[in-house]
Design a protein around this motif. Structure first.
Motif, mmCIF file in Angstrom:
data_model
loop_
_atom_site.group_PDB
_atom_site.id
_atom_site.type_symbol
_atom_site.label_atom_id
_atom_site.label_comp_id
_atom_site.label_asym_id
_atom_site.label_seq_id
_atom_site.Cartn_x
_atom_site.Cartn_y
_atom_site.Cartn_z
ATOM 1 N N PHE A 91 0.835 -1.195 0.000
ATOM 2 C CA PHE A 91 0.000 0.000 0.000
ATOM 3 C C PHE A 91 0.875 1.252 0.000
ATOM 4 N N ALA A 92 0.612 2.141 -0.962
ATOM 5 C CA ALA A 92 1.411 3.363 -1.044
ATOM 6 C C ALA A 92 0.719 4.450 -0.239
ATOM 7 N N ALA A 93 1.279 4.761 0.935
ATOM 8 C CA ALA A 93 0.701 5.824 1.757
ATOM 9 C C ALA A 93 1.067 7.185 1.167
ATOM 10 N N LEU A 94 2.208 7.252 0.528
ATOM 11 C CA LEU A 94 2.638 8.466 -0.166
ATOM 12 C C LEU A 94 3.220 8.025 -1.498
ATOM 13 N N SER A 95 2.796 8.695 -2.606
ATOM 14 C CA SER A 95 3.476 8.337 -3.848
ATOM 15 C C SER A 95 4.040 9.569 -4.541
ATOM 16 N N ASP A 96 5.316 9.567 -4.633
ATOM 17 C CA ASP A 96 6.062 10.555 -5.389
ATOM 18 C C ASP A 96 5.692 11.991 -5.029
ATOM 19 N N ILE A 97 5.812 12.320 -3.761
ATOM 20 C CA ILE A 97 5.475 13.666 -3.278
ATOM 21 C C ILE A 97 6.670 14.598 -3.447
ATOM 22 N N SER A 98 6.436 15.726 -4.073
ATOM 23 C CA SER A 98 7.469 16.766 -4.116
ATOM 24 C C SER A 98 6.847 18.058 -3.624
ATOM 25 N N LEU A 99 7.592 18.782 -2.801
ATOM 26 C CA LEU A 99 7.014 19.967 -2.157
ATOM 27 C C LEU A 99 8.142 20.853 -1.652
ATOM 28 N N THR A 100 7.920 22.149 -1.746
ATOM 29 C CA THR A 100 8.897 23.081 -1.195
ATOM 30 C C THR A 100 8.210 23.942 -0.151
ATOM 31 N N VAL A 101 8.847 24.102 1.002
ATOM 32 C CA VAL A 101 8.312 24.981 2.050
ATOM 33 C C VAL A 101 9.320 26.100 2.264
ATOM 34 N N PHE A 102 8.825 27.324 2.334
ATOM 35 C CA PHE A 102 9.737 28.473 2.470
ATOM 36 C C PHE A 102 9.947 28.829 3.931
ATOM 37 N N GLU A 103 11.011 29.534 4.167
ATOM 38 C CA GLU A 103 11.364 29.884 5.537
ATOM 39 C C GLU A 103 10.309 30.797 6.153
ATOM 40 N N GLY A 104 9.905 30.506 7.353
ATOM 41 C CA GLY A 104 8.955 31.344 8.078
ATOM 42 C C GLY A 104 7.515 31.136 7.670
ATOM 43 N N GLU A 105 7.298 30.194 6.797
ATOM 44 C CA GLU A 105 5.963 29.980 6.256
ATOM 45 C C GLU A 105 5.123 29.095 7.163
ATOM 46 N N PHE A 106 3.815 29.251 7.117
ATOM 47 C CA PHE A 106 2.895 28.360 7.837
ATOM 48 C C PHE A 106 2.152 27.545 6.793
ATOM 49 N N VAL A 107 2.464 26.257 6.755
ATOM 50 C CA VAL A 107 1.860 25.403 5.748
ATOM 51 C C VAL A 107 0.945 24.384 6.428
ATOM 52 N N CYS A 108 -0.204 24.166 5.824
ATOM 53 C CA CYS A 108 -1.101 23.141 6.338
ATOM 54 C C CYS A 108 -1.193 21.994 5.365
ATOM 55 N N PHE A 109 -1.102 20.770 5.910
ATOM 56 C CA PHE A 109 -1.439 19.600 5.105
ATOM 57 C C PHE A 109 -2.887 19.277 5.415
ATOM 58 N N LEU A 110 -3.706 19.330 4.367
ATOM 59 C CA LEU A 110 -5.138 19.155 4.575
ATOM 60 C C LEU A 110 -5.634 17.990 3.732
ATOM 61 N N GLY A 111 -6.472 17.188 4.308
ATOM 62 C CA GLY A 111 -7.052 16.094 3.530
ATOM 63 C C GLY A 111 -7.862 15.193 4.428
ATOM 64 N N PRO A 112 -8.630 14.320 3.802
ATOM 65 C CA PRO A 112 -9.431 13.395 4.609
ATOM 66 C C PRO A 112 -8.517 12.394 5.308
ATOM 67 N N SER A 113 -9.064 11.664 6.304
ATOM 68 C CA SER A 113 -8.201 10.730 7.020
ATOM 69 C C SER A 113 -7.749 9.631 6.061
ATOM 70 N N GLY A 114 -6.493 9.242 6.214
ATOM 71 C CA GLY A 114 -5.924 8.233 5.335
ATOM 72 C C GLY A 114 -5.334 8.788 4.058
ATOM 73 N N CYS A 115 -5.275 10.142 3.952
ATOM 74 C CA CYS A 115 -4.776 10.721 2.706
ATOM 75 C C CYS A 115 -3.268 10.754 2.658
ATOM 76 N N GLY A 116 -2.609 10.513 3.799
ATOM 77 C CA GLY A 116 -1.148 10.506 3.806
ATOM 78 C C GLY A 116 -0.524 11.720 4.459
ATOM 79 N N LYS A 117 -1.374 12.657 4.962
ATOM 80 C CA LYS A 117 -0.805 13.884 5.505
ATOM 81 C C LYS A 117 0.037 13.653 6.760
ATOM 82 N N THR A 118 -0.440 12.768 7.633
ATOM 83 C CA THR A 118 0.334 12.486 8.849
ATOM 84 C C THR A 118 1.602 11.699 8.523
ATOM 85 N N THR A 119 1.485 10.798 7.562
ATOM 86 C CA THR A 119 2.661 10.036 7.140
ATOM 87 C C THR A 119 3.739 10.984 6.625
#
Lengths: 547, 358, 344
Positions: free
Chosen positions: B18-46
């Motif tokens: 089971f692929a909990a995350l597949s090929d995720i690419s993401l950039t977060v900038f310094e000082g930024e507040f980013v939210c991972f949002l999604g239904p349960s089981g979407c992979g955000k906590t992983t």
């Protein structure tokens, strides 16, 4: 951390899996060590006297189960559903049998119902030596175990179910059969299997009071100690593993269902006052308590009487253990030493093992195997374990051979014998803790052992104390595993009771049995005081009320 | 604000097959507040746990502050974390909890005291030093957890559903407080949540995830107004989604009518979903509205929600149900009730079209 | 309780290493001595020996004769005993046959009566004292149940005794075995089994140890216990209402004997012990409990022992008993060990 997991798993392999394997293979060897397949089993089932023992064991097991579960259920009912006074006292008294070796009730029965028994007329000419004696002794011995399980089952009942039943105008009897009994059915099944296993695998009671009524447990002892026929001992052990293993499986399945019942939110049931019912229950609790206290008192009396039944003056002549079989006073001190080591090392081992299995990541296979091995001791009767140890550790080719006949092997066998319950206690305590402590600690750059010592251990202190006391008391009272493993340096009090009884010195046997009782009871009381003290100190946060 | 702080590339996490995350690419900038949002089981906590090193990814790299941390254990990374359960050590006082990460770092006792005081003031708990967690309310416990995570001044703050165990009022209050604190400290923050309101109010950027992939990354406004996929459209806020089919030109057929949209890249005949938010639908008494994108409908149900009324309509053409939000004032003007006939207009500039497989 | 805390303290310190469970190593010379001598005498035996040889510590492994025998046989490949001091001569003959004993002529051997040593030269074992079968009758219980006092073995088959007899199981008890082997010698092979068949009808139960029947008789748990004279005398001395009967057909007996286990790592100490075991001092010590000893001219009468014991001892054929031991025990077990069948 993974290394530790492997180390503790390796302990269980060496202390449990390999000896059991050695025993299984031994059961397929002839006395000269040649492989003969199932020939020993064939010989066993062709020996009518030995096969009778299976029947006898089942007979004793089933009857003990019926009687104990009934008595325990009624007492548990009195404790949870009535408003009779002095409940804590009755509960405490009912726990007494845990503190004595299972040989002791047998001895008490001889003094009560033997040929010279104090009240032997009450048996109407029946012989106490045999099934009657065994069953009474087993009921005494198994009662606390059944009581704990059934009391727990009764006390998780949901008051709302009763309110619903009353609002539907059900009668008390109907409520009892449609609400109470279904609510505790898993508890009853579980208690029945625990009692059955204990009664079938216990060796102390049939040894003392069984007379010529042979059961599987005494057969193992006779084959091994009496005739040094190890192969046949191994065969009987395997036979004994079957009912014990089955009972264990059923219990596991039922336990899971019980847990499922537990997780629903229940409103605690507070019994209301019914004068007649409360008095009835009080009377019943008194009868059970008199039975238990009576058995213990008879033993103490027997220990003090100079020469029963011809010289009833009291004194301490029966405490001259050094003049008897069984190793004398040394065995008493050996027992305390052994129990202390078992409590100390056992608690460390069990708790660390449970912690590592809960917390370590990866190593799926090793952890699975560990969980299985940790549960296995419950299904292995002590005699079987002890015999397995002889085969494994006394083999000249075993590099661990040096452990044989040492205090160490007694400690190892006792820890292993009582591993499962300790492990479950530790696991339950650990599961109640937040699973994220270790993650937080890692993010704060703290090594896992710091959190282990600063947080895990303090939070789990009550459970750790429980485990150590459980191990100590059981190490004091156990006979079955160690009876095959003690050496002249390491005779034990519980085994001394057995050997003194064997030699006919029944009064000193009672005296030694009472020494075990007082020691175990003393430690329990100490534990009670200590845990109250420690709780006040380290568990202040528990009682803290949100402001 | 535009300095890259965290760079995730090609991250995949498998649990068995089971692929909990597949090929995720993401950039977060310094000082930024980013939210991972999604239904349960979407992979955000992983994904969060991979960033923390608590669950190491199967593939892919993570760089923090220019350093490759892909395989480092948590203790060698630079972050503070707050969990939904707070994970406060129950046997330690508030002060000891907060000081937990400071103690072994050879800080002077006085120094530690000072820092703890500072943090307690920061989270407004200065008078609770000697209390045990069990003596605090949920909100207070959450603030202690926050203070503990911030004590070592980590470069990255990770929040795993930090507010979901609290009741609504406390949650709304803490939302602002955390946001304010984050702005003040300028600490790069990643928060995992399944609550879109939380994400919309707190985040600088939202990463919407579903089934182990990122559906959309954008500011709250972008996410709300321009959902990139049908999933985001449906997941964020309320959205009317109607099956339609493309016609030649910028027209679609659906709801038993034809609709004009502003732009259309789909070839004629392909299936799609037409999306429009309830507040973007214009409503009028039957026959009053006319022109393009007007259809007739009947009021089925009314839900009074204070500032506005949510009207459920059934399109006369094909009985599709639509939701329309009407301000309370406009509602009384129209004097609608169940069974009223109405005309509605779907303004072309408000309509979004998502292709659907045939 | 000082002793206890000290033990635990030293124990805990000693066990800090390697899980600490392996402590306890030997200091000085220690001998592991297997024995079936009555437990209450063991301290005395060791103490008397240590008066002359304080440097050698004796670690006793005591159990019933049958069990010590079986244990020694089971450990044949990996012997743990250095010396056997106080085990039935029939058992030692068995071990001699298995090649487990080291022949050794102790200093002072010549002073022993001829039958008190192994026939080979040098002998594999030397005798200490004779222990003889006897019947312990509880006079109080006998009166209560109107039981006549038996005078012979045959008397015991009288149905009036049904359920009032206990005797040791020969599979585990040396006394039990000497009873059985003597009956087979007195009554002949067929007559012996026929006698036991009848006796079996009266037996209430068979015990694991040889002293238990007499101790049970002493307590009144049975009226009559088939046991051995030494045990009867001891219980009588303690005030039990016992009469010790020497059956008129003659009594079985066996010697308690001493031997060195082949392969001992402490040969010198073992020899010292065996040398001491045949000294006059040792014999006088045996005489405190036994009327018949290796150097019989030293023997003094023992209190509560019937006087006629030496005359009543049968001419016991130890070689025969040792050679037929396994066969006899197997036969006995198949005939009588099924008292365990439920009485339905």
């Amino acid at each position: 951390m993974r290394l530790f997991v492997v180390v503790i798993a390796a302990y269980l392999v060496v202390a449990l899996a390999l000896p059991l394997y050695a025993m299984l293979s031994k059961s397929m060897l002839d006395p000269d060590g040649l492989f003969i397949g199932l020939a020993n089993y064939v010989a066993y089932f062709r020996t009518p006297a030995l096969v009778y023992s299976i029947k006898n064991s089942l007979f004793v097991g089933v009857l003990t189960t019926l009687i104990t579960v009934t008595i325990a259920f009624l007492l548990a009912y009195a404790l949870t559903r009535s408003r009779m006074p002095a409940k804590p006292a009755f509960k405490t008294i009912a726990m007494i049998p845990i503190l004595v070796p299972s040989l002791l009730p047998g001895i008490a029965l001889i003094y009560l119902f033997g040929r010279q028994g104090l009240i032997n007329g009450m048996l109407f000419g029946h012989d106490i030596y045999g099934p009657i004696g065994i069953i009474i002794a087993e009921v005494f011995f198994t009662l606390p175990h059944a009581l704990i399980i059934i009391t727990t089952a009764l006390s998780i009942a949901d008051a709302r179910l009763y309110e619903a039943a009353i609002s539907l105008r059900a009668s008390r009897t109907r409520i009892f059969f449609t609400v109470t009994i279904p609510g505790v059915r898993y508890g009853l099944i579980s208690a029945a299997f625990v009692v059955f296993t204990l009664a079938v695998t216990d060796f102390g009671a049939p040894k003392v009071i069984g007379g010529d009524f042979n059961v599987l447990a005494t057969d193992i002892y006779k084959q091994v100690i009496g005739q040094q026929n190890f192969s046949m001992g191994a065969v009987v052990s395997v036979v004994l593993l079957i009912p014990a293993g089955l009972a264990f499986l059923v219990d596991r399945i039922v336990q899971k269902k019980q847990v499922a019942l537990l997780s629903t939110r229940a409103v605690a049931l507070v019994p209301s006052r019914h004068r007649r019912f409360d008095n009835l229950m009080l009377g019943y609790a008194i009868i059970v308590s008199v039975f238990i206290v009576g058995m213990i008192s008879v033993c103490q009396y027997a220990a003090l009487v100079k020469f029963y039944p011809y010289d009833l003056s009291l004194g301490f002549t029966n405490y001259q253990f050094d003049l008897m079989d069984g190793g004398g006073w040394d065995s008493y001190f050996n027992s305390i030493e052994m129990a202390t080591y078992t409590a100390v090392f056992g608690t460390v081992l069990v708790f660390c093992g449970a912690y590592l299995v809960e917390k370590a990541q990866g190593l799926g296979v090793v952890r699975g195997a560990f969980q299985f091995l940790a549960m296995l001791p419950m299904a292995v009767p002590g005699l079987v374990l002890g015999l397995a140890y002889i085969f494994f550790f006394n083999s000249p080719t075993n590099p661990l051979n040096f452990l044989y006949h040492t205090m160490a092997i007694l400690v190892i066998s006792t820890i292993t014998h009582f591993y499962t319950v300790s492990h479950l206690t530790a696991t339950t305590a650990l599961k109640q803790m937040d699973a994220q402590f270790e993650s937080v600690a890692a993010s704060l750059k703290q090594p896992f052992y710091r959190t282990f010592f600063r947080v895990t251990i303090p939070v789990c202190t009550p459970a750790i104390l429980d485990i150590s006391i459980y191990l100590f008391v059981n190490a004091m009272t156990t006979v079955s595993a160690v009876v095959f493993l003690y050496s002249p340096h390491t005779t034990l009090a519980s085994v001394a009771v057995l050997n003194m009884d064997d030699a006919g010195d029944i009064a000193p046997a009672a005296a030694m049995g009472m020494m075990i009782f007082y020691t175990a009871a003393g430690v329990k009381i100490l534990h009670y005081l200590l845990s109250r003290g420690i709780e006040a100190k380290t568990q202040a946060w528990r009682s803290a009320v949100p402001t | 604000m535009t300095e890259t702080f965290l760079r995730i590339q090609g991250l995949t996490k498998l649990f068995g097959s089971f692929a909990a995350l597949s090929d995720i690419s993401l950039t977060v900038f310094e000082g930024e507040f980013v939210c991972f949002l999604g239904p349960s089981g979407c992979g955000k906590t992983t994904l969060l746990r991979a960033i923390a090193g608590l669950d190491i990814q199967t593939q892919g790299t993570i760089e923090q502050d220019g350093k490759d941390i892909s395989v480092l254990p948590p203790a060698q990374r630079d972050f503070g974390i707050v969990f939904q359960s707070y994970a406060l050590f129950p046997n330690l006082t508030v002060e000891k909890n907060i000081a937990y990460g400071l103690e072994s770092r050879r800080h002077q006792r006085v120094e530690i005291r000072k820092r703890v005081q500072e943090l307690l003031t920061l989270v407004d708990l200065a008078d609770q030093v000697e209390k045990y967690p069990a003596q605090l309310s949920g909100g207070q416990q959450q603030r202690v957890a926050l203070a503990r995570a911030l004590a070592t001044s980590p470069g990255l703050l990770l929040l795993d559903e930090p507010l979901s165990a609290l009741d609504a009022k406390v949650r709304a209050h803490l939302r602002l407080e955390i946001k304010e604190l984050q702005r003040r400290l300028k600490v790069t923050t990643i928060m995992v949540t399944h609550d879109q309101e939380e994400a919309l109010t707190m985040a600088d950027r939202i990463v919407v995830m579903n089934q182990g992939v990122i559906e959309q990354v954008g500011t709250p406004e972008e996410i709300y107004a321009q959902p990139a996929t049908e999933f985001v459209a449906e997941f964020i806020g309320t959205m009317n989604l109607v099956p339609v089919q493309a016609l030649p030109g910028s027209e679609y057929s659906g709801l038993g009518a034809r609709f004009q949209v502003n732009h259309n890249e789909l070839p004629a005949g392909s299936h799609a979903a037409l999306a429009i938010r309830p507040e973007d639908v214009q409503i009028d008494q039957a026959g009053k509205a006319a022109g393009e994108n007007t259809i007739q409908a009947k009021v089925d149900d009314l839900e009074y929600l204070g500032a506005f009324v949510r009207v459920t309509l059934v399109a006369s053409g094909d009985q599709t149900r639509l939701q329309v939000d009407v301000s309370t004032n406009r509602f009384s003007e129209l004097s609608l009730s169940a069974g009223s006939e109405v005309s509605i207009v779907l303004p072309p500039e408000r309509i979004l079209i998502y292709p659907r497989p045939d | 309780m000082d002793r206890l805390s000290q033990r635990i303290r030293s124990g805990l310190i000693g066990s800090a290493l390697a899980l600490g469970l392996v402590g306890i190593t030997n200091a000085g010379t220690e001998l592991t001595v297997y024995t079936a001598v009555e437990a209450e005498d063991l301290k005395k035996y060791a103490a008397r020996f240590n008066e002359d040889h304080p440097g050698i510590k004796i670690n006793w492994v005591r159990d019933s004769t049958g069990i010590v025998t079986a244990k020694l046989l089971a450990e044949k490949e990996n012997p743990r005993a250095d010396v056997i001091w106080g085990l039935a001569a029939t058992s030692l003959l068995l071990m001699k046959g298995e090649g487990m004993l080291m022949p050794y002529a102790p200093a002072g051997l010549e002073k022993l009566d001829g039958k008190f040593s192994d026939k080979s030269s040098p002998p594999s074992w030397t005798g200490m004292d004779a222990w003889v079968a006897a019947v312990c009758v509880n006079t109080v219980e006998a009166d209560k149940h109107n039981l006549p006092t038996p005078a012979s073995w045959k008397d015991l088959t009288n149905p009036v005794y049904q359920g009032h007899l206990a005797m040791p199981n020969p599979n585990s008890s040396g006394t039990g075995f000497l009873d059985v082997s003597s009956w087979l010698q007195i009554f002949g092979e067929d007559g012996g089994w026929a006698f036991m068949d009848q006796l079996h009808e009266n037996i209430d139960h068979y015990t694991h140890s040889g002293s238990k029947p007499c101790k049970q008789a002493a307590r009144g748990e049975v009226a009559i216990g088939i046991s051995f004279a030494f045990r009867g005398a001891k219980s009588k001395a303690k005030g039990a209402p016992l009469e010790i009967i020497i059956p008129s057909e003659g009594i079985g007996w066996d010697m308690e004997a001493t031997a060195i286990v082949k392969g001992t790592k402490n040969l010198d100490a073992a020899k010292t012990l065996v040398d001491w075991s045949v000294t006059e001092k040792a014999n006088q010590m045996y005489n405190e409990g036994y009327a018949v000893i290796g150097i019989q001219r030293l023997a003094k009468p023992v209190k509560y022992f019937p006087d006629n014991i030496p005359e009543m001892m049968i001419d016991n054929d130890f070689e025969w008993a040792a050679q037929n031991r396994r066969r006899i025990l197997a036969e006995w077990q198949s005939r009588y060990d099924s008292k365990s069948e439920p009485k339905s």
